[in-house]
Design an enzyme around this catalytic site. Structure first.
Site, mmCIF file in Angstrom:
data_model
loop_
_atom_site.group_PDB
_atom_site.id
_atom_site.type_symbol
_atom_site.label_atom_id
_atom_site.label_comp_id
_atom_site.label_asym_id
_atom_site.label_seq_id
_atom_site.Cartn_x
_atom_site.Cartn_y
_atom_site.Cartn_z
ATOM 1 N N LYS A 114 45.232 17.062 -6.572
ATOM 2 C CA LYS A 114 44.426 16.472 -7.637
ATOM 3 C C LYS A 114 44.800 17.073 -8.989
ATOM 4 C CE LYS A 114 39.571 15.396 -8.636
ATOM 5 N NZ LYS A 114 38.175 15.599 -8.199
ATOM 6 N N LYS A 150 38.104 31.475 -4.427
ATOM 7 C CA LYS A 150 38.380 32.144 -5.696
ATOM 8 C C LYS A 150 38.343 33.663 -5.584
ATOM 9 C CE LYS A 150 36.870 28.353 -8.668
ATOM 10 N NZ LYS A 150 35.946 27.921 -9.753
ATOM 11 N N LYS A 208 42.472 20.683 -14.628
ATOM 12 C CA LYS A 208 42.451 21.133 -16.016
ATOM 13 C C LYS A 208 42.656 22.634 -16.122
ATOM 14 C CE LYS A 208 37.351 21.242 -16.383
ATOM 15 N NZ LYS A 208 37.074 22.654 -16.599
#
Length: 339
Positions: free
Chosen positions: A206, A125, A209
Site C-alpha cells: 500500500k 512498531k 506517507k
C-alpha cells in the site's frame, strides 16, 4: 458540573457524527486523498463532521519537534486546500483541545494492560526498537478518546486501524456498563475501494506517507515529479492490459489510479489502451488534473498561514463545546469530585 442537557443533548445527533484524523508524519499522497480526504469532503455536514490533525499521535516514535509543528500546519493547510470546509466541519488540531488528553487518562483507568499490549501495530512498531515509548503502547487508548470525546457514531477506517476502533468500542461498552451511559459506542465505516492505491514501485504494498519510496504520488508534488513517478511505475510481464489485481498487480494499480481520478470502471478503462506507455501517460494526465487544484489552493493558503491558524482556533472553540461536556460526564461517572 455537567451542563444541563450536555451529553444527552449531544446524543440526539450522534449517529450521524463522523470523525476523521490525520497524523502529521510523512506526506499526504493520492491514496490518502481517495481513501480518506475526498470521502470526508464529499460527506461534510455542519456540526456532524469532525476533521482533525492528530499531532499527539506523532509523538509515539522518535521525531523532530520542529518537523512535527511544520507538518501539523502543512497537513491542516492541505486538508483545507483539498476541500475540508470549516463551515461544514469542526476542524482542529488534536493537542489544541486539552480534553483529548484528559479523557485519555480516564479511559486508561478502564482499560487492561493486556488489551493494549496485544495490538498488532504496537507489536510491529516495537519489534525492532531498543527504546519503546509508553505512548506507543497507550496510543490506541488516545485514539479511543479522540473518537469517544465527540460521540462519533461513524469512524471511517482502513484495515490497519480496525483493531484500534474495536478497542474503542470495547472501552466504551465497558465504561458504560461499569459507570453509566456516558459514551456512544462507535461503528466502523469501510473506506471506498479507491483507498487501495498501491505503491507504484511495489504494487503489492500500500502507498505510504511515512515510508520513503519512489512510488508515492504526493499531493504537493509538482506535475513533472508526478509524471516521472507514473512513467517509472513497475508493470507486469507480458503486454496485456487487463484489470487483474491477483496476477497483474502493476497494471491493476495503474488502472485503479486512473479509475479513481476519472470515475471510470477500471475494467472498462483497460480496453482503451494498447500499450503500457499509452496507459501511463493517461494515468499521469489524470493524476495531475486531480492534484493541480489542491496544489494551487495550498500555495494560496500558504501565503497567509495566520488565516489557517484562525480557522484552527475557531475549530477549537466549537470542539470544546462538545468535548468539555463529555469529559465532565466521564469524570462524574468514574467518581471524581467536581471542582
Amino acid at each position: 458540573m455537567v451542563r444541563p442537557g450536555g451529553p444527552h443533548r449531544e446524543r440526539q445527533n450522534i449517529m450521524s457524527r463522523r470523525i476523521t484524523g490525520f497524523t502529521p508524519s510523512g506526506e499526504l499522497h493520492l491514496g490518502n486523498y481517495f481513501g480518506a480526504i475526498k470521502p470526508l469532503v464529499d460527506q461534510q455536514v455542519p456540526d456532524r463532521s469532525i476533521v482533525f490533525v492528530s499531532d499527539l499521535h506523532a509523538l509515539t516514535l522518535e521525531h523532530d519537534p520542529a518537523e512535527v509543528r511544520r507538518r501539523t500546519l502543512e497537513f491542516a493547510t492541505v486538508l483545507l486546500a483539498a476541500g475540508a470546509d470549516p463551515a461544514r466541519s469542526i476542524f482542529l488540531v488534536q493537542s489544541h483541545v486539552p480534553e483529548h488528553t484528559e479523557l485519555h487518562y480516564l479511559l486508561e483507568s478502564a482499560t487492561g494492560y493486556g488489551e493494549v499490549r496485544r495490538m498488532i501495530q504496537f507489536k510491529e512498531k516495537s519489534r525492532d526498537s531498543d527504546r519503546v515509548r509508553v505512548s506507543l503502547l497507550t496510543y490506541p487508548v488516545l485514539m479511543a478518546a479522540d473518537i469517544l470525546l465527540y460521540h462519533a457514531g461513524e469512524v471511517p477506517v482502513g484495515a490497519d486501524q480496525r483493531q484500534h476502533v474495536e478497542l474503542a468500542r470495547d472501552i466504551a461498552t465497558r465504561f458504560n456498563a461499569a459507570y453509566g451511559p456516558v459514551f456512544t459506542v462507535p461503528h466502523m465505516v469501510n473506506p471506498p475501494v479507491a483507498a487501495r492505491i498501491m505503491d507504484l514501485s511495489r504494487p503489492t504494498a500500500k502507498m505510504s506517507k511515512s515510508t520513503s519510496s519512489g512510488g508515492t504520488l504526493r499531493l504537493l508534488d509538482s506535475p513533472d515529479t508526478l509524471r516521472r513517478t507514473v512513467m517509472r511505475a513497475v508493470t507486469d510481464p507480458g503486454s496485456a492490459i487487463e484489470y487483474d489485481p491477483g496476477n497483474r498487480p502493476g497494471i491493476a494499480n495503474l488502472l485503479t489510479i486512473l479509475a479513481a481520478c476519472t470515475g471510470e470502471d477500471p475494467v472498462d478503462a483497460a480496453t482503451r489502451f494498447s500499450g503500457y506507455a499509452q496507459l501511463k501517460h493517461a494515468v499521469a494526465d489524470a493524476v495531475i488534473a486531480t492534484t493541480d487544484p489542491i496544489r494551487h489552493h495550498y500555495a494560496e493558503l500558504s501565503h497567509d498561514p495566520e488565516s489557517v491558524r484562525k480557522i484552527l482556533r475557531d475549530g477549537v472553540i466549537r470542539a470544546r463545546l462538545i468535548a468539555s461536556d463529555t469529559v465532565s460526564a466521564a469524570k462524574q461517572a468514574i467518581g471524581l469530585l467536581p471542582a
